[in-house]
Write an enzyme that holds these catalytic residues in place. Sequence first.
Site, mmCIF file in Angstrom:
data_model
loop_
_atom_site.group_PDB
_atom_site.id
_atom_site.type_symbol
_atom_site.label_atom_id
_atom_site.label_comp_id
_atom_site.label_asym_id
_atom_site.label_seq_id
_atom_site.Cartn_x
_atom_site.Cartn_y
_atom_site.Cartn_z
ATOM 1 C CG ASP A 1 -5.360 -1.339 -2.239
ATOM 2 O OD1 ASP A 1 -5.281 -1.521 -0.549
ATOM 3 O OD2 ASP A 1 -6.556 -0.291 -2.441
ATOM 4 C CB SER A 2 -1.571 -2.906 1.306
ATOM 5 O OG SER A 2 -1.283 -5.012 1.086
ATOM 6 C CG ASP B 1 -8.206 -4.336 -1.161
ATOM 7 O OD1 ASP B 1 -8.632 -4.189 -0.786
ATOM 8 O OD2 ASP B 1 -6.529 -4.129 -0.453
ATOM 9 C CE LYS C 1 -9.396 -4.174 1.916
ATOM 10 N NZ LYS C 1 -9.665 -3.450 1.798
ATOM 11 C CD GLU D 1 -9.874 1.835 1.145
ATOM 12 O OE1 GLU D 1 -8.812 1.146 0.698
ATOM 13 O OE2 GLU D 1 -9.406 3.093 1.121
ATOM 14 C CD GLU E 1 -6.347 0.538 7.768
ATOM 15 O OE1 GLU E 1 -5.001 0.722 8.144
ATOM 16 O OE2 GLU E 1 -7.191 -0.191 6.602
#
Length: 267
Positions: free
Chosen positions: A43-44, A82, A110, A112, A179
């Site tokens: 999602d960057s 993501d 993925k 978070e 991270e």
Amino acid sequence: MTTLSTLRKYKKEGKKFSCLTCYDAMFARMMENAKIDTILIGDSLGMVVQGHDSTIPVTVDDMVYHTSNVARSNDHALILADLPFMSYTTLEDAIVNSRRLMQAGAHVVKLEGGAELCEIVSTLAKVGTPTCVHLGLTPQSVNVFGGYTIQGKTEDKAQKLIDDAKAVVEAGAAMLVLEVVPSDVGKRVTEAVDVPVIGIGAGADTDGQVLVMHDMLGVTHGRVARFVHDFLSDERNQSRSVEAAFALFHQAVQEGSYPSVENQFLI
């Protein structure tokens, strides 16, 4: 074709593996030629493709579109995608949106968080959807953290990361991303679980390393994070080509020259 079984084998053998973000077909093909082991449709893209100042505006539709682009030109790498901000706040949302990403071509989704994700991770595992849980600095929670800051700096916080890692793996997580943590914390988390751990700013002892493609090509603006290395301008990249930069990153991860001490947080 790289699979989860491949990465588990690498972990047992102590063989490092590479991961880069990718958002389109052309770069996916170059990464395949460079033998990149895993690709993350991150999602960057909200920042490096869409021009936002965070990942928060990214939608599931955005992720499906870019995952499809990459999947059509990839026959080598394991694809992670993501689940974007607020797309898995309920179990139903997590199932529906994970299905969309998997149908678009992802092999792993993925998300978070920490131990609070256990029910989602377990449910997705039962229905055949492998998960990668992102721990440490989680960009979707940047407003909670108050900025992009190093995580796990105290023993209590480091132990919380380890406990969260163990919990989500026990629930069924197939992989972890860690991270921006001190190198020793990256080592401890990696040794605490039996699934592959991909690091980004998490030291040299994680099983794999990931960078945002634009960062490792030196084409991002503003402050450059400590863990970033410009492989396009690296003197070892004699052709100065993008594909050679990808191959050099893969080689550097495998041989252990990246991340160097200068790229690590040694708190």
